[in-house]
Design an enzyme around this catalytic site. Structure first.
Site, mmCIF file in Angstrom:
data_model
loop_
_atom_site.group_PDB
_atom_site.id
_atom_site.type_symbol
_atom_site.label_atom_id
_atom_site.label_comp_id
_atom_site.label_asym_id
_atom_site.label_seq_id
_atom_site.Cartn_x
_atom_site.Cartn_y
_atom_site.Cartn_z
ATOM 1 N N ASP A 8 0.874 -1.170 0.000
ATOM 2 C CA ASP A 8 0.000 0.000 0.000
ATOM 3 C C ASP A 8 0.915 1.225 0.000
ATOM 4 O O ASP A 8 2.135 1.101 -0.176
ATOM 5 C CB ASP A 8 -0.972 -0.032 1.188
ATOM 6 C CG ASP A 8 -0.297 0.183 2.539
ATOM 7 O OD1 ASP A 8 0.958 0.253 2.622
ATOM 8 O OD2 ASP A 8 -1.031 0.266 3.540
ATOM 9 N N HIS A 9 0.333 2.400 0.210
ATOM 10 C CA HIS A 9 1.139 3.628 0.229
ATOM 11 C C HIS A 9 2.155 3.633 1.367
ATOM 12 O O HIS A 9 3.242 4.183 1.225
ATOM 13 C CB HIS A 9 0.229 4.860 0.323
ATOM 14 C CG HIS A 9 -0.664 4.841 1.520
ATOM 15 N ND1 HIS A 9 -1.798 4.055 1.589
ATOM 16 C CD2 HIS A 9 -0.577 5.494 2.708
ATOM 17 C CE1 HIS A 9 -2.380 4.238 2.766
ATOM 18 N NE2 HIS A 9 -1.656 5.099 3.461
ATOM 19 N N CYS A 65 3.364 -3.010 4.120
ATOM 20 C CA CYS A 65 2.519 -1.876 4.497
ATOM 21 C C CYS A 65 3.244 -1.167 5.638
ATOM 22 O O CYS A 65 4.422 -1.430 5.867
ATOM 23 C CB CYS A 65 1.082 -2.306 4.849
ATOM 24 S SG CYS A 65 0.853 -3.279 6.343
ATOM 25 N N GLY A 66 2.575 -0.292 6.339
ATOM 26 C CA GLY A 66 3.240 0.448 7.411
ATOM 27 C C GLY A 66 3.833 -0.461 8.472
ATOM 28 O O GLY A 66 4.986 -0.320 8.863
ATOM 29 N N THR A 67 3.031 -1.429 8.953
ATOM 30 C CA THR A 67 3.501 -2.358 9.981
ATOM 31 C C THR A 67 3.713 -3.767 9.448
ATOM 32 O O THR A 67 4.368 -4.574 10.095
ATOM 33 C CB THR A 67 2.498 -2.453 11.138
ATOM 34 O OG1 THR A 67 1.267 -2.989 10.628
ATOM 35 C CG2 THR A 67 2.274 -1.103 11.799
ATOM 36 N N GLY A 68 3.108 -4.102 8.320
ATOM 37 C CA GLY A 68 3.117 -5.462 7.801
ATOM 38 C C GLY A 68 1.979 -6.306 8.330
ATOM 39 O O GLY A 68 1.729 -7.397 7.832
ATOM 40 N N HIS A 98 10.861 -23.866 8.718
ATOM 41 C CA HIS A 98 9.906 -24.640 9.520
ATOM 42 C C HIS A 98 8.471 -24.551 9.023
ATOM 43 O O HIS A 98 7.708 -25.503 9.198
ATOM 44 C CB HIS A 98 9.944 -24.190 10.973
ATOM 45 C CG HIS A 98 11.186 -24.613 11.683
ATOM 46 N ND1 HIS A 98 11.311 -24.541 13.051
ATOM 47 C CD2 HIS A 98 12.378 -25.106 11.227
ATOM 48 C CE1 HIS A 98 12.522 -24.975 13.406
ATOM 49 N NE2 HIS A 98 13.183 -25.311 12.304
ATOM 50 N N HIS A 133 8.541 -30.968 10.056
ATOM 51 C CA HIS A 133 7.793 -29.752 9.756
ATOM 52 C C HIS A 133 6.734 -29.979 8.675
ATOM 53 O O HIS A 133 5.739 -29.259 8.629
ATOM 54 C CB HIS A 133 8.755 -28.631 9.348
ATOM 55 C CG HIS A 133 9.815 -28.391 10.366
ATOM 56 N ND1 HIS A 133 9.530 -27.898 11.623
ATOM 57 C CD2 HIS A 133 11.142 -28.618 10.328
ATOM 58 C CE1 HIS A 133 10.658 -27.818 12.320
ATOM 59 N NE2 HIS A 133 11.644 -28.254 11.556
#
Length: 148
Positions: A8-9, A65-68, A98, A133
């Site tokens: 995103d932006h 994005c800003g935080t993910g 894993h 796994h």
């Protein structure tokens, strides 16, 4: 290896820098947007990258994005996507080795660019270990299919 990129932006600057970096390393890039820093809604871009990976158009995906957080939640709604939000190289290594994660989520407002590039390298270079796994990844797939 084909890599789908989306942001995103709030992640646009890193998407463009990661795209340049990966092209310099001879990866094939599929840019799923956004294409400018104008405000947009992150779910569309998590979906775009997730669909590219799930369909086989891309081998792996990277979303920013800003935080993910938000974009990873959106991508994980796509059947076949295992998106992992990673803030360091250890998390990226474990996500691949894993969990067989196929989409990397990053937060532009959370980590520095050099650190993000190091995480990208680890994510793309680490193979899935398989073994014990595989059973756990299969359980995730069974949840996705409504089998458990």
């Amino acid at each position: 290896m084909k890599i789908a990129l989306g942001s995103d932006h709030g992640g646009f600057f890193y998407k463009e820098k990661i795209k340049e970096y990966l092209k310099s390393k001879k990866y094939e890039i599929i840019d799923k947007g956004t294409y400018s820093p104008e405000p947009v809604d992150y779910p569309y871009f998590g979906e775009n990258v997730g669909m590219a990976v799930a369909s086989g158009e891309a081998d792996r995906g990277i979303i920013i994005c800003g935080t993910g957080i938000g974009i990873s939640i959106a991508a994980n709604k796509i059947k076949g996507v295992r998106a992992a939000l990673c803030t360091n190289e250890f998390m990226a290594r474990m996500a691949r080795s894993h969990n067989d994660a196929n989409v990397l989520a990053l937060g532009q407002r959370v980590i520095g660019l050099d650190h993000a590039l190091a995480i990208v390298d680890v994510f793309l270079e680490t193979p899935f270990e398989g073994g014990r796994h595989e059973r756990r990844v299969k359980l995730i797939l069974d949840i996705e299919e409504g089998k458990i």
